[in-house]
Each structure stands twice: as C-alpha cells, then as structure tokens.
Scaffold this active site. Structure first.
Site, PDB file in Angstrom:
ATOM      1  N   GLU A   1      -5.544  11.501  -1.830  1.00 28.30           N
ATOM      2  CA  GLU A   1      -6.465  11.798  -0.722  1.00 28.30           C
ATOM      3  C   GLU A   1      -6.313  10.782   0.408  1.00 28.30           C
ATOM      4  O   GLU A   1      -6.323  11.139   1.587  1.00 28.30           O
ATOM      5  CB  GLU A   1      -7.894  11.792  -1.256  1.00 28.30           C
ATOM      6  CG  GLU A   1      -8.931  12.169  -0.216  1.00 28.30           C
ATOM      7  CD  GLU A   1     -10.308  12.357  -0.831  1.00 28.30           C
ATOM      8  OE1 GLU A   1     -10.437  13.134  -1.800  1.00 28.30           O
ATOM      9  OE2 GLU A   1     -11.261  11.718  -0.358  1.00 28.30           O
TER      10      GLU A   1
ATOM     11  N   ARG B   1      -7.560   9.944  -5.809  1.00 28.55           N
ATOM     12  CA  ARG B   1      -8.052   9.308  -4.575  1.00 28.55           C
ATOM     13  C   ARG B   1      -6.900   8.722  -3.755  1.00 28.55           C
ATOM     14  O   ARG B   1      -6.960   8.673  -2.530  1.00 28.55           O
ATOM     15  CB  ARG B   1      -9.088   8.229  -4.901  1.00 28.55           C
ATOM     16  CG  ARG B   1     -10.416   8.743  -5.475  1.00 28.55           C
ATOM     17  CD  ARG B   1     -11.055   9.852  -4.688  1.00 28.55           C
ATOM     18  NE  ARG B   1     -12.305  10.338  -5.272  1.00 28.55           N
ATOM     19  CZ  ARG B   1     -12.398  11.323  -6.177  1.00 28.55           C
ATOM     20  NH1 ARG B   1     -11.311  11.923  -6.637  1.00 28.55           N
ATOM     21  NH2 ARG B   1     -13.573  11.705  -6.619  1.00 28.55           N
TER      22      ARG B   1
ATOM     23  N   SER C   1       8.667  -0.643   2.423  1.00 33.05           N
ATOM     24  CA  SER C   1       9.391  -0.408   1.180  1.00 33.05           C
ATOM     25  C   SER C   1       8.421  -0.258   0.012  1.00 33.05           C
ATOM     26  O   SER C   1       7.414  -0.964  -0.072  1.00 33.05           O
ATOM     27  CB  SER C   1      10.332  -1.584   0.888  1.00 33.05           C
ATOM     28  OG  SER C   1      11.026  -1.356  -0.322  1.00 33.05           O
TER      29      SER C   1
END
Lengths: 147, 147, 147, 147, 147, 147, 147, 147, 147, 147
Positions: free
Chosen positions: H91, H88, H114
């Site tokens: 995604e 996920r 960062s």
C-alpha cells in the site's frame, strides 16, 4: 502441465516397447496425434480403441478402463504456456487471430471452426533449407444459430 | 482487439471496392491470409506489395508508407481472447498442446516450429454434412542450437 | 462492458419508440434474447432481419449494414464480471460446472454442448413466493471426433 | 478442479454399483444434477438425503456425515476453466451476459436471478440432426432492496 | 473506479447545494448510503425517489430518468482495490472470510447472506480514544435449494 | 483456502465435544467470530486465551503454544473467492465500496476504518419473511497523518 | 500511473516558479514527501495547507478546493509497477517481507505498522563511494484487537 | 509464503534456545533483520557468519552449508500479499510510489535506490499514544548509465 | 506499448531527416540503443545530449526540455508482451533464467547484474547461413550488502 | 521455479565433485551456460553429451537417458519472477524492449532474433570500480516470411 500418473505409465510402456507414435498409428489404425491425445488424457477412447492401444504397448490391461473415461481437458499450467514449442501456437493466435477471423467470416459467414468435430495432423515436409512442420487443422464450420 | 485507424480505412476501402480477400489474393499475388495480416498491421509489406494492395483497393496512396513499417504485433485485448472463433485456437493449444509437442519432438527432435518462417492457409472443404474449415500451418523446424 | 456507439443508438431508438424486447420479438419474429444480442453486437443479422429490426425501431436505415457484420464477440470488461446479475452465471459455472460435466458425459458420452448451434430463452415464472427467472439453454451435443 | 478424496470414493462406489446419476435420481428422489453436486461437494445433504445416497451406492456409512457438512464451494482450478465443456458456459456468459441482463431487467426490474434459491436440470432432446443438450436454470428473482 | 459523468454532475450539484448525504437522507427519506449508491450508479431509483433526489439537489430534472435505469454494477478498476479505505474490506474478507462462513453455517445452515435483499448502514460511534466507524450489514439468509 | 492441519484438529475436537462457536463464546468469554478466527489461524491468542479454548474443547494441550504464534494471515486461495458466501463480501465491496468511501469521508474526513483495531459480530435476526444475517463491523477511524 | 490533470498543472506551476519540493517544504511548513503526495492526489490538504501550497506556487487559486477533497488513492497502472525506482519497493517487500514480519512481531506482538498514522521521509546521505538514499518510514503500531 | 524446511528448523532451534532476533544480533554481530533474512533464505551468509548463527542457536552444524548457498529470493505466494502487515508495504508503494519517485529524482537525478547495496533496520519508538514502528531503508543511489 | 506523443514526433522528425539510429549515434556521440531509449522515454538526457539529438533531427527545440525529465519507465502494455521480437526476451528469461543465475553466482557470488549501471549494444553479425543478431548486455555486478 | 529431482541430483554430484560449471565446460567441451541449461532441464543433450556430463560428474549413469529427453521448458513459478537477479532481465525487456525493437528492425528489417538458434555467454569483466557481468546473446535473425 503436470502429467497425470497414467500418462507416465503409458510413455514408459511406449519407450520400453520401442514404439513411436507413428508406429502406434500403424498398429492401432488411428492418427498418431489423436493417440498422443489419449496418452495425455485429452481424449477418451472406446473400449476397443483403448484395448488396441494397450495391447500394442504391451501395457497393463487394467489401464484400459481409465482411457475410456471422459477426462477434464486442457490445463497447461501457466495460462500463457512458457514452453517455446507450445507458446508459438499462442503467438500464432495473437498475431493471426484477427486475420483468420476476417477470412473465415468472408468464406463462411458468422460462425466458428469447431474444435470438437475436429482433426489435427502433423506432417514432416522435407526441405533442403531445413525441414518444415506442417500442422493441418480441420474443423467443421458451425454457423451461429438464430432463434 | 481495438483495430488501428488504418485498418478501418483499409476495410472501408475494401468494402467500397466490393472486394473479398480472395479477390485481393488474385490481384496482388499474395495469400489472402497474409493480406489480411497486413490489413490488421500484423505483417509489414514491401513498397511494391503495399502499392499493389493500395492500388487494388483504390485507396489513398499516402497509406502505402504506413504498411511498410514494422508493426508492434499481437495484442488481442484480453490475454485469453473471448471471441469464440479466436478462442477455439486457444482451446486447441490447451487440449492438443502436449500431444503436438510429443509428436513433433518424435518426428524432428528438440526444437520448435517457427512462427516467423511460417505460412498459414485457410481452405473451405465442402462437405454435405456441413462445410469444414481447413487451416494449414507450415513453419520451418528450428532445432535448438547447442554451444 | 463498454457498450459500442451503435448499441447506444439502438437502445435510445428503442426507448423513444417505447418498445420492449418482447415487443420487438412480436414485430420481428425472432426471440427477444437474440434481438438483444444483436443490439449488443454479439450476433450478426441478415439484411432482412436487420431491416426488420431497424424498421420496428424507426431507426436510421444506415445502421442496417453494421448489424450484418460479424462482430468481435464477448468482452465483458473484467475477466470475472462484477455486475451481480452477470456474475451469478460465473458462480453457477464454478459451483455446478463439474456436476454438469458428469451428467452430460453420462447422458451423451464425451463431447460438449455447442454454444454456437445454441439458443437461450428467458421466461418469467410467476410464483406467489416470488417470481422466478427461467433460463433455458439449448445447444447441440457435439461428440469429440476421433481420427 | 482437483477432486476431493470423498468424491473419488463416491464415484468409485457408483461405478462399482453400476449406477448412473439418473438411477440415483430414481432411488434417492432428488434430481441427478443435485446429486452430482453432492458428489463433488458443491452441495450439502441432510442426514436423510446423505443416508439414501450412501445406501443406494452401497458405500461406507462413515461417509454420510461428511456429506452433511457445508462445503467450501466453487474452485475450478483456472479462473477461466480450460475444459471445453465447462468453458462453453463461460463463453455463454461473455457473449450473452449483457443481452440476458437487458431482458431480465426489462421483464423483472432491477435485481438478479438467485444462484442459491436455484435449480438446474439437464435434459436430452433427441434430434435426427444431432441430439441436443437442454439446460434449464430456474432461480428466484431477487429485487434490490432499497433502504 | 472512473466515475461516470452523471456521478460528477450529482456530486457537483450536491456541493453547490451545500448538502451532505445525511442531509439528503433527511430530505429524501432514504438512507444516506443507499443515496450515495444511487449517485455512483450502483443502485437504481424509482421515478419518485429519483425526483426527490434531484429536487433536493436542485439539479437538472433531465437527470431523473437516468437514475431509474438498471446500471451495470461494480467495476472498481483494479480487481483488488488500491484505495486504502476500500481495500480494508477486501482484507476483512481475506482474514475473516472463513471464520464468518463457519459461524453463519453454524447459526443458519448451508446458504448465504444475500447481497441483494441487503442494507448497509454507517454510524459514527464517538469514543474518547478515537471515534469508531460502525458498518452494519443486514442481508436475508438464503438457504440453498435442493431439487 | 486449504485449511492448516491445526484447524482440522480444532474443528474435529469441537465436533467431538459437541460444541458450537456460540458455546465456546460462553465458556471462553470471547466472541464466537474471534474464536473462529483463532481456529482458522487468522488471529493469535494469549496463553490464557489459548488455554481456555483448548480446555473447553478438551483438546491436546500441546496445541496451546501454536495458537499464540502470529500467523501469516489471509490467503483465500483464488484472489477473488469462489465460495458464494464469501464472494458476497467481495461483491458488497465492488458495489458499495465507493458509496461507503463517500459517506465515511463526509462523516469523518480523510482516513480509513481500521481492520486491526476492529471487531466483527454476526447476529441472527429472526424474520417471518426469512431470517436475516446481521454483520456488525466496528473499526477505529484512523485519520491520515500529515507531516 | 496516468497522472490526473491537476497534478500536471501543479507540476507545471512548480517548474515555472523554479521551486523544488524542498523549497516548498520550507515555504509551506510540511514535509516535501507529503507535499508531493498532495501533488499526486494521494493525500488531501486542509484549506489552509492547500492555500499555502497554491500561493507558494503562484498557481490558480481555484485549484485550492480540489486539493482538499479526499482522493481515490493508489492506482499505479500495472499491479506490479514496471518503473525501476518504484519496483525496488516491491522487491524489498518480496525479499524482506517475511523477515520484517518476524522482527516486528517479536518486538511488538501481533499487529501491524499503520500506513495511515504514518510518515515517510527521504534523506540524502552523502558518501564518497556513492550517495545513499535513506527512506525513513514511521508508523504507529496497531495491535490486533480481540473481542 | 510456504516457508522452506530449513527455516522451520532454524525457527524451532531459536525457540528452543529462547533467543530473540535481537539476542542473535548481539551474539552474531549482524543486524537482526539481516539474520531474519538468512533464516527465511532471502540472504546468503559466509561460512563464518553461518557458523556463528548455527552455534548461537545450538543447531545442527550440517545446516551451515545450506545457509551459504545463494537462494532463489522473493516468492510471497500471492502476487499482492494478503497478510496485513506485509500488505501495508504494498500500500505504501501504491500510495507514495510516485511522490517518492518525484522527490528522489529531484534530490539525486535519474536513477534508483539500490535494493541490493541496501540495509533495512527496524526500531521501536516508544510513544505514550502508542508505540511506533520505524523502518529505515538505506540504499545506494545508482544513476542511470548512458552509453 | 502506447507510444507517448513526443516519441511520435521524434520518430517523424527522424524519418523526415532520413536518419537511422546509427546515423544519430555518429552525430550525437552516444550509442544508438541509448538514443532509441531516449526516443521512447525510457532514458533521460542531459540538456547537452538532448540539444544534440534535437539538432541532429532538425526538430522543434521546445522538445529539448521534455527529454531531460526523468520518465516513468517500462510499461509494455500486456504484462507478458505479445510482440514476437520482444517476447523472445521473455522466453530467454524463462528458459535461461535459472542457468544464468547459477553461473553468475558461481562466478561472482550472491548479488545481481545491475540494470541501471548497464549498457546494451546490438550488433549485426553477417553470416552466409543467415545474419545474426548479437545483443551485448553489460551491467555492474552488485553484491548483496550484509549489515 | 521448483527444481526437478534430477536437477537436485546433478547439483549435488557437481558439489561432491568440487566442480564449477566452468570446469565442466573444460571437461565436456560445451559452454557452461548450456551445461547449466541441461542441469535445469531447459535443454536436451545427445547421448554423447549426456554421457560426458555424467562421467565428468561421476554421477549415476542411469541419469544419462533422462538428459536426452526433450523437456517442457520454461516455468519460472511467478509469471513475473521475484528473484532479483532474474527479475532484472524482465526489467531490461520492459525498459529496453521497444528501443531494441526499433534498432533491430532498422538494421535487419521485419523479423525477430531467434531464441532457438541462439547462444548465450556470460563473461566476467574485471573492473576496479566493481566487476561487470557481460551477457552476450547471439541469435539468428529470422525475417518474417510472406506468402
């Protein structure tokens, strides 16, 4: 390339015997590159050839039979090899692939250079500005069959 | 490899002029493979070389300047080329890569064959059993620097 | 595979002429699969063959010359093709690759089946339980050269 | 392809028994390619078939059960195989994939050649110019269902 | 997936006509998923089916013929699709692939579920806790042939 | 997929007990596909569920705890699976992915079918023309949240 | 990521209007990240939302409808993005993926954080040692269903 | 991700001690996600931190030193992770990567967040409609240096 | 790398003006490598910097604004670049990556060299045995934050 | 990168001896980065150099010979490394690759920076705003040969 166990044994025997591949060429009567291909299981030997190699090395005769089997060839671990010496051949293909294709088709017509009916020699060309590696590939031209 | 527009123009001019790369070699005084590399934008030419090539082709002089620019080299479309003639060089690297490495290191020590200080020639070897393609690569040996 | 423009022209001409590849085989005197390979620029034709094909199609004679050029072959877009019909050949290689290798080596020794000195025929085998596709590949055995 | 341990045992038994796959075909009554597929765990056998194979080899009967299990099929190590003999089938798919697709659709309509209801035979065609490998694939045509 | 131009035309015609795929199912007499497959050129239609679809859409009759051609199927752009809805089917295969394999082999023996002699339906299951998507795949079991 | 050691133990216990996954479904009170997912470490069980499974198998109770841990899921070895049965689900996604997307969006709006709040059943549909595999996926529709 | 034409139009309109995404958040009443997702066609808007966005931009009302369509989502060009800002999220997943998995499972049990019932906010945290980017992801926990 | 042996030891010690990562956070005085990162060898600890962790676990003090070494970080096995929870995050990067980039640049200028001067917290947000996972990333903004 | 249209315009203007990047460094007051990065849209300029660059080139002032936008960075076409000059940096990372990591950690502790707070200079070192390219990278050390 | 056993032995000896790579540089008289390359089997040493290294470490003299063999170089496990410190060099190549190419060609003409006749130094630059890592690469310029 994870080298198979038999390759390690052959390399160790060669080291113990203090022989170079060029020495083996002299003793076995086959080209050093082809002999190295047998070591790395990229080429299969006849019983006679395998016997000569094993005897020259003073290695275990039980290894003879393995050398006569048809190996699964190829298999450098990464698809694009990372070892700089081997990678240069990939680069040559990337840079000179299309020019080679153009010249071969012009000289021979549609077809390919065989990588099976094929020999490869490596020569050292001494040069005061730095020695040179000469790689001579020689493959039968195979014209595309039409049917 | 999607051929750049200038390559198409050069190939069309060469066809119109009825010249082979070997003819260009004779006229330009450079090897046919290197000239083909210039055609495919894998090598850059000096102004003099580019002028000779364009004049030999009877092509548009405005193309001269492009041939002198340093190209982005390589770029066969699939990472592993699918054209059978070009693929065979990938196969040779897969099958003979480690044996070549072993022999080169034995003959020269740790280092590589340069693909930059490098020439490549293609010869046709006539043979009653089928003509043979001879590819001669010649690259400076570069030893690894230690520091 | 993004089909090159000439392929689209040939397919359109074939459709306009109401010809199947089998009809072209009858008219041109070459196998239908080979003719389809010429359409898709996977094989080059001689001037005579190209002329016969173009005439059979009633297509533009300016296309003849293109068909005689040596194409960059291969190039299915994804490395593993997604079209189900074409994928099955990938699957056959994955599943039966090693068994084929074992049987060929046993019957012929170390070497390969040429994909160049090679023909491929497709036959329809009628069968009450469902017709069958017969694909006959026929390639010269090439033994590995030793040197 | 890293060969599973059972394959190594079967190949060793076959070697010890001095049998070729063709010999096994004669003894077992199944095609040699299919038997090789069983060896490489690409096909499962019935208890009867497995028993015949194991008995013909004089191998350990405890192996029979394993041969009846449905294997995870495929799995040549690199996605594009590097062994030259196996690669040629990839090349055939790359070069002739679209032509085959065109001819099959023309002969059969939309659908595929099954790789499951499928047989594959390998024949040796003797030829004075060099023997030929004949690979005959035979798969049921499966038309696309509409719903 | 870059949608082919004909798909865009069909989707535009469908929008202009204010029809859902379910409406088309009612008018054409084929399942909405199959009709969507025809739109995306993943399935070919007969002339009658294509005519009904085009008439239902009030679209240009010249599109009928294209819908009857056998398309090159598949071709989601990235090998692993990034669209979340489509990716979930990849995830289902990754997570449930081996369990499905185990259960299918147990119920049917060695073989596969056909993706050709195959239908796929999508139903909406109303649920107060959130509606549910029901995807019903139905494929012929194909046992591995032995030979 | 290299099956983890616990999977091998569970499969061996199941075989020794002579139980099918359907038998386990009857004994454990959970679906056979879900139980197979637990076997392959693609789903975690509660202590009660794990205990029932282990008892039904007559397996070592020390395995119970492992089955309750959240596994790293997925992991078919090649990114695109080569086993033909599992591959067909990849092919279905390639061919029907966009049509499914179109129909689901039309029926439900923008969102996805959950692969987590999800069940999967496999049924055998007897058919004189060849039995059929029915795979029923049922996942909650999750609409995209806006914020 | 090759940005679709509508994204370019929206970005141009936003620039012409001199609005930031934060300004649009104030005018439209939706979060700036979500609005940016609509711009990049990663989220679909309702007619009302799309109308507000287009009006705030003073853009062409014909664009409203496009924004309501369910897009094919994802699709950064290289599988592993090369843009340094976006890559850092890949790196976070590589480095912290397993630790996150361990902590989420410990806090919630087996399941996932939804990326659909999900919001993402970006805040600027002023800091004398250098401002900080705060990314707050908030997704519904979805427990794995058992059946 | 194949977990290194030390991770297995630490997880086993944690289990034996009956501690959650949240318990360790209380005892060690560092965030639970960071401690989990130390477990998975994605972060290195100081001698003091490592000692506290090992003592809290009651684990073998010889492990302390290993935890202080700088690990090779990252290394989820497939380039695109297949575990649904970890995927996920891939995604989210695919879908929201460009929108995040647009908003961050608008708020901060050209630069990145960062992933080194960075913290990540996971909170459980109780919600009657289903608890929610809150992931808070906090990284220093690094503007591109010009020179 | 397919160069964006603005890069082509800038390179053409630079050529027309007869300026090298070193000349631009003198006129603009920024390093030549950074200016080249602006040309290739790998770095964004302030309005002042962009104005100076455009004025030095005598190029179209409408290009100024584009140079101030934050570009999508990276994107060499093949994941592993094929251009020999660029590839060498990949090779350096492959060969010296682990040694660099070991030395940096020893000198600085756990963390990285920033590629954002970073400069890169190229110097020509004249040498009778062949001139040398000196590439000086200078990046802030970023220690891993603990929390 | 899975570190070879000899590397582990050398690193353990170095730790036991309480030496940094900088200490080894002082004792052996070679650069610390090169010595680290010998440790990781990316560079081969002469017998003298290897002896000095082993003696400085107080390690087993039988290791000397291994260090003199030409290693297979490269081989970071994922093609794009995931370790953040090493990845930054990939990012530098992606972002600055084309600008470097442009500047090098402008300064030197067509050719490359050698990665073989090459040294790499790492310096620590103290800076009150945060220390900086300085990486100095120095490679011979190799002009493309023409022939």
């Amino acid at each position: 390339m994870t080298v198979p166990p038999i390759t390690e044994k052959l390399l160790a025997a060669k080291k113990a015997a203090g022989l170079s591949f060029a020495d083996l060429e002299a003793k076995v009567g086959c080209d050093e590159v082809w002999i190295a291909s047998v070591f790395y299981r990229q080429a299969s030997a006849s019983v006679e050839e395998a016997t000569k190699i094993i005897e020259a090395l003073g290695a275990d005769p039980s290894l003879i039979e393995v050398l006569t089997e048809c190996p699964v060839k190829g298999g450098l671990d990464p698809v694009i090899p990372t070892d700089p010496l081997i990678y240069r051949f990939y680069e040559i293909m990337q840079v000179y692939g299309m020019p080679i294709k153009a010249v071969v088709h012009e000289k021979f017509g549609d077809g390919i250079m065989s990588a099976i009916d094929f020999t490869l020699d490596i020569e050292k060309e001494e040069d005061p500005k730095g020695d040179r590696v000469k790689v001579i590939m020689n493959g039968k031209f195979l014209p595309y069959k039409k049917w």
